[in-house]
Motif scaffolding. Structure first.
Motif, PDB file in Angstrom:
ATOM      1  N   ARG A  60     -16.740  -1.957   2.878  1.00 29.52           N
ATOM      2  CA  ARG A  60     -17.529  -3.145   3.233  1.00 29.52           C
ATOM      3  C   ARG A  60     -17.411  -3.415   4.746  1.00 29.52           C
ATOM      4  NH1 ARG A  60     -16.969  -8.744   0.130  1.00 29.52           N
ATOM      5  NH2 ARG A  60     -14.965  -7.828  -0.338  1.00 29.52           N
TER       6      ARG A  60
ATOM      7  N   GLY B 150      -1.883  -4.611   2.867  1.00 28.36           N
ATOM      8  CA  GLY B 150      -1.840  -3.150   2.842  1.00 28.36           C
ATOM      9  C   GLY B 150      -2.771  -2.503   3.860  1.00 28.36           C
TER      10      GLY B 150
ATOM     11  N   PHE C 274      -2.265  -9.550  -2.086  1.00 32.20           N
ATOM     12  CA  PHE C 274      -3.103 -10.002  -3.200  1.00 32.20           C
ATOM     13  C   PHE C 274      -2.733  -9.193  -4.441  1.00 32.20           C
ATOM     14  CE2 PHE C 274      -7.044 -10.219  -5.672  1.00 32.20           C
ATOM     15  CZ  PHE C 274      -7.250 -11.590  -5.670  1.00 32.20           C
ATOM     16  N   TYR C 275      -2.676  -7.858  -4.264  1.00 30.14           N
ATOM     17  CA  TYR C 275      -2.269  -6.953  -5.355  1.00 30.14           C
ATOM     18  C   TYR C 275      -0.771  -6.699  -5.188  1.00 30.14           C
ATOM     19  CZ  TYR C 275      -7.281  -6.449  -5.752  1.00 30.14           C
ATOM     20  OH  TYR C 275      -8.620  -6.714  -5.889  1.00 30.14           O
TER      21      TYR C 275
ATOM     22  N   ARG D 295       4.744  -1.761  -3.749  1.00 33.33           N
ATOM     23  CA  ARG D 295       3.896  -1.891  -2.552  1.00 33.33           C
ATOM     24  C   ARG D 295       4.636  -2.609  -1.425  1.00 33.33           C
ATOM     25  NH1 ARG D 295      -1.403  -4.365  -2.597  1.00 33.33           N
ATOM     26  NH2 ARG D 295      -1.574  -3.247  -0.641  1.00 33.33           N
TER      27      ARG D 295
ATOM     28  N   ARG E 196      -1.028 -14.350  -3.623  1.00 37.35           N
ATOM     29  CA  ARG E 196      -0.859 -14.729  -2.218  1.00 37.35           C
ATOM     30  C   ARG E 196      -0.110 -16.049  -2.057  1.00 37.35           C
ATOM     31  NH1 ARG E 196      -2.892 -11.154   1.106  1.00 37.35           N
ATOM     32  NH2 ARG E 196      -5.010 -10.308   0.904  1.00 37.35           N
TER      33      ARG E 196
ATOM     34  N   ASP F 117     -12.216 -10.449  10.741  1.00 38.59           N
ATOM     35  CA  ASP F 117     -13.042 -10.039   9.613  1.00 38.59           C
ATOM     36  C   ASP F 117     -14.371  -9.513  10.133  1.00 38.59           C
ATOM     37  OD1 ASP F 117     -14.506  -9.791   7.227  1.00 38.59           O
ATOM     38  OD2 ASP F 117     -13.487 -11.503   6.321  1.00 38.59           O
TER      39      ASP F 117
HETATM   40  O1  PTJ Z   1      -3.101  -5.365   0.384  1.00 38.60           O
HETATM   41  P1  PTJ Z   1      -3.569  -6.497  -0.480  1.00 38.60           P
HETATM   42  O2  PTJ Z   1      -3.059  -6.381  -1.903  1.00 38.60           O
HETATM   43  O3  PTJ Z   1      -3.192  -7.860   0.062  1.00 38.60           O
HETATM   44  O4  PTJ Z   1      -5.165  -6.456  -0.581  1.00 38.60           O
HETATM   45  C1  PTJ Z   1      -5.936  -6.375   0.609  1.00 38.60           C
HETATM   46  C2  PTJ Z   1      -7.450  -6.418   0.320  1.00 38.60           C
HETATM   47  C3  PTJ Z   1      -8.157  -6.048   1.631  1.00 38.60           C
HETATM   48  C4  PTJ Z   1      -7.785  -5.404  -0.755  1.00 38.60           C
HETATM   49  C5  PTJ Z   1      -7.827  -7.826  -0.146  1.00 38.60           C
HETATM   50  O5  PTJ Z   1      -7.432  -8.742   0.829  1.00 38.60           O
HETATM   51  C6  PTJ Z   1      -9.312  -7.934  -0.431  1.00 38.60           C
HETATM   52  O6  PTJ Z   1      -9.782  -7.718  -1.530  1.00 38.60           O
HETATM   53  O7  PTJ Z   1     -10.048  -8.286   0.628  1.00 38.60           O
HETATM   54  P2  PTJ Z   1     -11.680  -8.474   0.600  1.00 38.60           P
HETATM   55  O8  PTJ Z   1     -12.053  -9.683  -0.202  1.00 38.60           O
HETATM   56  O9  PTJ Z   1     -12.328  -7.184   0.296  1.00 38.60           O
HETATM   57  O10 PTJ Z   1     -11.911  -8.869   2.105  1.00 38.60           O
HETATM   58  C7  PTJ Z   1     -11.537  -8.037   3.163  1.00 38.60           C
HETATM   59  C8  PTJ Z   1     -12.444  -8.335   4.356  1.00 38.60           C
HETATM   60  O11 PTJ Z   1     -12.001  -7.523   5.435  1.00 38.60           O
HETATM   61  C9  PTJ Z   1     -13.919  -7.999   4.110  1.00 38.60           C
HETATM   62  O12 PTJ Z   1     -14.719  -9.089   4.512  1.00 38.60           O
HETATM   63  C10 PTJ Z   1     -14.191  -6.781   5.003  1.00 38.60           C
HETATM   64  O13 PTJ Z   1     -15.483  -6.811   5.568  1.00 38.60           O
HETATM   65  C11 PTJ Z   1     -13.145  -6.948   6.079  1.00 38.60           C
HETATM   66  N1  PTJ Z   1     -12.695  -5.691   6.688  1.00 38.60           N
HETATM   67  C12 PTJ Z   1     -12.528  -4.480   6.088  1.00 38.60           C
HETATM   68  N2  PTJ Z   1     -12.077  -3.567   6.972  1.00 38.60           N
HETATM   69  C13 PTJ Z   1     -11.930  -4.212   8.155  1.00 38.60           C
HETATM   70  C14 PTJ Z   1     -12.316  -5.578   7.976  1.00 38.60           C
HETATM   71  N3  PTJ Z   1     -12.279  -6.460   8.971  1.00 38.60           N
HETATM   72  C15 PTJ Z   1     -11.834  -6.025  10.170  1.00 38.60           C
HETATM   73  N4  PTJ Z   1     -11.435  -4.759  10.413  1.00 38.60           N
HETATM   74  C16 PTJ Z   1     -11.479  -3.814   9.430  1.00 38.60           C
HETATM   75  N5  PTJ Z   1     -11.089  -2.544   9.696  1.00 38.60           N
END
Ligand code: PTJ
Length: 256
Positions: free
Chosen positions: A41, A80, A106-107, A112, A146, A184
């Motif tokens: 995403r 992570g 979150f996970y 981990r 969290r 983000d």
């Molecule tokens: O490691 P955990 O268990 O805490 O889980 C981490 C994730 C990222 C899986 C969890 O926080 C999650 O599900 O996040 P979301 O809801 O998918 O949101 C992550 C946001 O980060 C999204 O809006 C992405 O567009 C954004 N994103 C992804 N990669 C990057 C980023 N923003 C900045 N730099 C990136 N490289």
């Protein structure tokens, strides 16, 4: 697991190498499986930015650097994806401010937490919060994992950095009286919209810029830092990002 050699000549070599690293870190339990989806995403939004740090993001970085230098107890929350994408840089950021580093997932699983702590230690971290059960407590108004935070870190923080956040915690942190800064790539996410300062940029690009800005602003007095922070308006900043994306897409449409 299939490992591939990415040829330097591949036009997307850098991006593929980042993906390969995330997949490897997922096998090592650093990155959650959903972290790979989150990355995809992010990549899509990065295309819309032209894969560069755009001027509104630079302004956010400056405001965030001022906020960090003004904070009494700043904490960098590490998940992570952050630990896999920029471990050395996030550790250097914590040393530059200085700010505490806290693992918050979150996970969440002990496997981990251990894997991420190892990653951060290898990157030079000396103190990592969010690991020991005896220091853990819970944030109010939050049901996800969290909510589990460290008594010496997020619990008493006045400023929390929550890059690549999933959205449910930002509001809870704000309701608990914390100032929140995020990174983000998606300017429309709930975290991006709700945070006090949102840096719409790739974490890989913006953390080194953030470190530079903090080093520059360290020479400034409190009055200057306060005015940089108060002059910043997050809603206007996100509007500038959306305008940048729209103008970039219009230009591309006209050129094609
Ligand atoms: O490691 P955990 O268990 O805490 O889980 C981490 C994730 C990222 C899986 C969890 O926080 C999650 O599900 O996040 P979301 O809801 O998918 O949101 C992550 C946001 O980060 C999204 O809006 C992405 O567009 C954004 N994103 C992804 N990669 C990057 C980023 N923003 C900045 N730099 C990136 N490289």
């Amino acid at each position: 697991m299939i490992k591939i050699e990415v040829p330097d000549s591949h036009p997307r070599a850098k991006s593929i190498r980042v993906r390969e690293n995330l997949i490897e870190k997922c096998h090592q339990n650093v990155v959650a499986q959903a972290g790979l989806i989150a990355h995809g995403r992010g990549e899509a939004f990065d295309y819309l930015l032209g894969e560069i740090t755009i001027p509104p993001a630079q302004e956010s970085i400056r405001a965030a650097a001022a906020a960090f230098l003004l904070a009494k107890h700043p904490v960098l929350s590490v998940n992570g994806n952050v630990a896999a994408l920029c471990p050395k840089e996030i550790v250097l950021l914590s040393q530059t401010i200085p700010a505490k580093l806290e693992i918050n997932l979150f996970y969440r699983s002990q496997k981990r937490i251990k894997a991420i702590a190892k990653e951060l230690k290898m990157a030079g971290a000396s103190e990592i919060l969010g690991i020991e059960k005896k220091y853990s407590t819970q944030l109010k108004n939050l049901e996800s994992h969290r909510r589990i935070v460290d008594k010496r870190g997020i619990e008493i923080a006045d400023l929390v950095f929550v890059p690549l956040e999933d959205g449910d915690r930002t509001e809870a942190l704000i309701n608990n009286g914390k100032e929140v800064i995020t990174v983000d790539l998606n300017p429309l996410s709930r975290t991006a919209q709700k945070s006090h300062i949102t840096i719409v940029d790739n974490i890989i690009r913006c953390v080194p810029l953030f470190i530079n800005e903090i080093n520059l602003l360290k020479k400034s007095d409190m009055k200057t830092l306060k005015s940089i922070k108060t002059d910043f308006d997050n809603k206007k900043s996100i509007a500038k990002v959306l305008l940048h994306i729209t103008q970039q897409l219009s230009r591309m449409a006209e050129e094609s």
